[in-house]
Design a protein around this motif. Structure first.
Motif, PDB file in Angstrom:
ATOM      1  N   LEU A  10       0.962  -1.268   0.102  1.00 30.27           N
ATOM      2  CA  LEU A  10      -0.107  -0.012   0.066  1.00 30.27           C
ATOM      3  C   LEU A  10       0.770   1.392   0.002  1.00 30.27           C
ATOM      4  CD1 LEU A  10      -2.911  -0.989   2.601  1.00 30.27           C
ATOM      5  CD2 LEU A  10      -2.933  -1.022  -0.126  1.00 30.27           C
ATOM      6  N   GLU A  11       1.644   1.513   1.149  1.00 28.01           N
ATOM      7  CA  GLU A  11       2.617   2.703   1.210  1.00 28.01           C
ATOM      8  C   GLU A  11       3.642   2.547   0.194  1.00 28.01           C
ATOM      9  OE1 GLU A  11       3.969   3.851   5.138  1.00 28.01           O
ATOM     10  OE2 GLU A  11       2.568   2.005   5.861  1.00 28.01           O
ATOM     11  N   HIS A  12       4.156   1.353  -0.638  1.00 34.35           N
ATOM     12  CA  HIS A  12       5.167   1.400  -1.456  1.00 34.35           C
ATOM     13  C   HIS A  12       4.737   0.808  -2.807  1.00 34.35           C
ATOM     14  CE1 HIS A  12       6.962   0.774   2.818  1.00 34.35           C
ATOM     15  NE2 HIS A  12       7.398   2.005   2.633  1.00 34.35           N
ATOM     16  N   ARG A  13       3.522   0.896  -3.068  1.00 35.31           N
ATOM     17  CA  ARG A  13       3.130   0.639  -4.412  1.00 35.31           C
ATOM     18  C   ARG A  13       3.693   0.918  -5.457  1.00 35.31           C
ATOM     19  NH1 ARG A  13      -0.938   3.813  -2.296  1.00 35.31           N
ATOM     20  NH2 ARG A  13      -1.469   5.536  -3.434  1.00 35.31           N
ATOM     21  N   GLU A  14       4.267   2.253  -5.129  1.00 35.75           N
ATOM     22  CA  GLU A  14       5.158   2.743  -6.447  1.00 35.75           C
ATOM     23  C   GLU A  14       6.659   2.740  -6.487  1.00 35.75           C
ATOM     24  OE1 GLU A  14       3.656   6.805  -6.608  1.00 35.75           O
ATOM     25  OE2 GLU A  14       1.670   6.405  -7.127  1.00 35.75           O
ATOM     26  N   LEU A  15       6.875   2.233  -5.377  1.00 37.65           N
ATOM     27  CA  LEU A  15       8.362   1.578  -5.119  1.00 37.65           C
ATOM     28  C   LEU A  15       9.151   1.200  -6.376  1.00 37.65           C
ATOM     29  CD1 LEU A  15      10.489   2.317  -2.793  1.00 37.65           C
ATOM     30  CD2 LEU A  15      10.375  -0.209  -2.239  1.00 37.65           C
ATOM     31  N   ARG A  16      10.269   1.791  -6.648  1.00 37.62           N
ATOM     32  CA  ARG A  16      11.039   0.885  -7.986  1.00 37.62           C
ATOM     33  C   ARG A  16      12.793   0.817  -7.255  1.00 37.62           C
ATOM     34  NH1 ARG A  16       9.353   0.975 -13.266  1.00 37.62           N
ATOM     35  NH2 ARG A  16       7.116   1.927 -13.353  1.00 37.62           N
ATOM     36  N   VAL A  17      13.269  -0.057  -7.832  1.00 44.84           N
ATOM     37  CA  VAL A  17      14.612  -0.285  -7.307  1.00 44.84           C
ATOM     38  C   VAL A  17      15.595  -0.106  -8.592  1.00 44.84           C
ATOM     39  CG1 VAL A  17      16.483  -2.020  -6.408  1.00 44.84           C
ATOM     40  CG2 VAL A  17      14.064  -1.569  -5.331  1.00 44.84           C
ATOM     41  N   ILE A  18      16.533   0.747  -8.413  1.00 43.63           N
ATOM     42  CA  ILE A  18      17.445   0.796  -9.521  1.00 43.63           C
ATOM     43  C   ILE A  18      18.397  -0.406  -9.517  1.00 43.63           C
ATOM     44  CG2 ILE A  18      19.382   2.271 -10.479  1.00 43.63           C
ATOM     45  CD1 ILE A  18      17.848   4.731  -9.178  1.00 43.63           C
ATOM     46  N   THR A  19      18.876  -0.984 -10.571  1.00 44.35           N
ATOM     47  CA  THR A  19      19.542  -2.308 -10.498  1.00 44.35           C
ATOM     48  C   THR A  19      20.791  -2.094 -11.286  1.00 44.35           C
ATOM     49  OG1 THR A  19      18.458  -3.283 -12.448  1.00 44.35           O
ATOM     50  CG2 THR A  19      17.531  -3.732 -10.391  1.00 44.35           C
ATOM     51  N   ARG A  20      21.126  -0.937 -11.969  1.00 42.19           N
ATOM     52  CA  ARG A  20      22.483  -0.888 -12.334  1.00 42.19           C
ATOM     53  C   ARG A  20      23.397  -0.645 -11.570  1.00 42.19           C
ATOM     54  NH1 ARG A  20      20.004   4.067 -13.301  1.00 42.19           N
ATOM     55  NH2 ARG A  20      21.275   6.044 -12.347  1.00 42.19           N
ATOM     56  N   ARG A  21      24.596  -0.824 -11.880  1.00 41.93           N
ATOM     57  CA  ARG A  21      25.747  -0.525 -10.790  1.00 41.93           C
ATOM     58  C   ARG A  21      26.173   0.711 -10.969  1.00 41.93           C
ATOM     59  NH1 ARG A  21      25.128  -4.013  -6.972  1.00 41.93           N
ATOM     60  NH2 ARG A  21      23.857  -5.752  -7.816  1.00 41.93           N
ATOM     61  N   GLY A  22      26.779   1.065  -9.692  1.00 42.29           N
ATOM     62  CA  GLY A  22      27.818   2.394  -9.951  1.00 42.29           C
ATOM     63  C   GLY A  22      28.027   3.081  -8.478  1.00 42.29           C
ATOM     64  N   ALA A  23      29.016   3.748  -8.537  1.00 44.53           N
ATOM     65  CA  ALA A  23      29.583   4.302  -7.148  1.00 44.53           C
ATOM     66  C   ALA A  23      28.629   5.059  -6.223  1.00 44.53           C
ATOM     67  CB  ALA A  23      30.707   5.237  -7.528  1.00 44.53           C
ATOM     68  N   VAL A 114      16.571   3.288  -4.208  1.00 44.27           N
ATOM     69  CA  VAL A 114      15.300   3.327  -3.943  1.00 44.27           C
ATOM     70  C   VAL A 114      14.846   4.532  -4.884  1.00 44.27           C
ATOM     71  CG1 VAL A 114      13.351   3.852  -2.551  1.00 44.27           C
ATOM     72  CG2 VAL A 114      15.009   2.229  -1.686  1.00 44.27           C
ATOM     73  N   SER A 115      13.865   4.228  -5.679  1.00 37.30           N
ATOM     74  CA  SER A 115      13.247   5.339  -6.644  1.00 37.30           C
ATOM     75  C   SER A 115      11.817   5.463  -6.771  1.00 37.30           C
ATOM     76  CB  SER A 115      14.149   5.366  -7.857  1.00 37.30           C
ATOM     77  OG  SER A 115      13.539   6.139  -8.816  1.00 37.30           O
ATOM     78  N   ARG A 116      11.249   6.306  -7.258  1.00 32.62           N
ATOM     79  CA  ARG A 116       9.577   6.380  -7.491  1.00 32.62           C
ATOM     80  C   ARG A 116       9.702   6.471  -8.956  1.00 32.62           C
ATOM     81  NH1 ARG A 116       6.285   4.985  -3.199  1.00 32.62           N
ATOM     82  NH2 ARG A 116       7.503   5.704  -1.303  1.00 32.62           N
ATOM     83  N   SER A 117      10.747   6.781  -9.722  1.00 32.39           N
ATOM     84  CA  SER A 117      10.643   7.400 -11.063  1.00 32.39           C
ATOM     85  C   SER A 117      11.453   6.433 -12.165  1.00 32.39           C
ATOM     86  CB  SER A 117      11.174   8.589 -11.264  1.00 32.39           C
ATOM     87  OG  SER A 117      12.478   8.696 -10.887  1.00 32.39           O
ATOM     88  N   GLU A 118      12.452   5.472 -11.506  1.00 28.24           N
ATOM     89  CA  GLU A 118      13.102   4.527 -12.538  1.00 28.24           C
ATOM     90  C   GLU A 118      13.575   3.271 -11.855  1.00 28.24           C
ATOM     91  OE1 GLU A 118      17.127   5.467 -13.237  1.00 28.24           O
ATOM     92  OE2 GLU A 118      17.248   7.086 -11.835  1.00 28.24           O
ATOM     93  N   GLY A 119      13.906   2.305 -12.476  1.00 26.23           N
ATOM     94  CA  GLY A 119      14.216   1.092 -11.959  1.00 26.23           C
ATOM     95  C   GLY A 119      13.066   0.191 -12.243  1.00 26.23           C
ATOM     96  N   VAL A 120      13.342  -1.012 -11.565  1.00 29.53           N
ATOM     97  CA  VAL A 120      12.433  -2.267 -11.650  1.00 29.53           C
ATOM     98  C   VAL A 120      11.323  -2.002 -10.413  1.00 29.53           C
ATOM     99  CG1 VAL A 120      12.312  -4.751 -11.387  1.00 29.53           C
ATOM    100  CG2 VAL A 120      14.365  -3.685 -12.325  1.00 29.53           C
ATOM    101  N   GLU A 121       9.945  -2.514 -10.896  1.00 29.65           N
ATOM    102  CA  GLU A 121       8.788  -2.330 -10.166  1.00 29.65           C
ATOM    103  C   GLU A 121       8.982  -3.384  -8.964  1.00 29.65           C
ATOM    104  OE1 GLU A 121       5.748  -2.607 -12.669  1.00 29.65           O
ATOM    105  OE2 GLU A 121       5.308  -0.337 -12.732  1.00 29.65           O
ATOM    106  N   VAL A 122       8.660  -3.150  -7.787  1.00 27.54           N
ATOM    107  CA  VAL A 122       8.548  -4.092  -6.806  1.00 27.54           C
ATOM    108  C   VAL A 122       7.242  -4.713  -6.412  1.00 27.54           C
ATOM    109  CG1 VAL A 122       8.799  -4.502  -3.930  1.00 27.54           C
ATOM    110  CG2 VAL A 122      10.346  -2.722  -5.178  1.00 27.54           C
TER     111      VAL A 122
END
Length: 234
Positions: A10-23, A114-122
């Motif tokens: 509910l609270e995190h329905r729009e949560l996305r996770v950026i899976t690329r690598r980077g510093a 953690v993102s709301r705009s890019e990455g893989v949907e949770v």
């Protein structure tokens, strides 16, 4: 500052996770803890050594990525240049939460992945778990069970005085000196001197294989040095 909260659809329905690598995504680190049931995969890529725990009372095994704080010699821009990433790093931004005897999935909302705009949907649009979240759940469960094997291994190593501190001095091709200190490894002479009874006891407890995987992993220091040399020419 980490901000772990219980994950919910509910609270995190729009949560996305950026899976690329980077510093900037938390990948620029020298080491990460590992555990015995992961040693087979880890030793194929990284040296496994031991360090004192933060309370100074015990030891924990870690996978080394570099020779100094903030150095990951496997990070190549947005790519991790190894076929395996230790689970305690790969699971980010998810963490294990415990409520009584029930395991829960927490998420660190302050983690840069953690993102709301890019990455893989949770979560799926109607609230179900995505395949990505299911994989994270499996990863967290493997970590939970795997970490339970660490105290027994460390206790056995201490019982037989098999841990010894070491210093690794590395001279790079450009003549610069690097020294790795503060870590521990297996004392192979003491291991070879153990009685047959002690060896059988280690084997029956499942520790002997882990010990030899740690020893085998040390050959990766040569590759780590090669990677360090390569950075001087990048």
């Amino acid at each position: 500052m980490a901000h772990p909260v219980l994950l919910n659809n509910l609270e995190h329905r729009e949560l996305r996770v950026i899976t690329r690598r980077g510093a900037a995504l938390g990948d620029q680190l020298m080491s990460v803890p590992t555990f015995p049931s992961e040693f087979r995969d880890v030793q194929a890529c990284y040296p496994i050594v031991f360090r004192k725990t933060t309370d100074g009372l015990g030891f924990e095994p870690i996978a080394l990525f570099g020779f100094e704080d903030g150095e990951n010699l496997f990070l190549r821009g947005e790519r991790w240049d190894a076929p395996y990433i230790p689970l305690l790093h790969d699971r980010q931004p998810f963490l294990i939460g415990v409520s009584g005897e029930e395991l829960m999935v927490n998420v660190d909302l302050e983690h840069p992945r953690v993102s709301r705009s890019e990455g893989v949907e949770v979560f799926k649009p109607h609230g179900g778990s995505t395949e990505f979240l299911e994989q994270a759940n499996s990863m967290l469960l493997a970590i939970h069970h795997g970490l339970q094997g660490t105290p027994g291994l460390v206790a056995a190593l201490l019982e037989h005085a098999l841990l010894e501190s070491f210093v690794l001095d590395v001279e790079l091709n450009d003549g610069s000196q690097n020294r790795l200190v503060g870590f521990y490894t297996i004392n192979e002479d003491r291991l070879q001197a153990l009685s047959g009874e002690a060896i059988v006891k280690l084997h029956q407890a499942g520790h002997l294989q882990a010990i030899y995987l740690v020893i085998a992993s040390l050959s990766n220091f040569r590759m780590l040095i090669d990677r360090k040399n390569a950075t001087r020419h990048d």
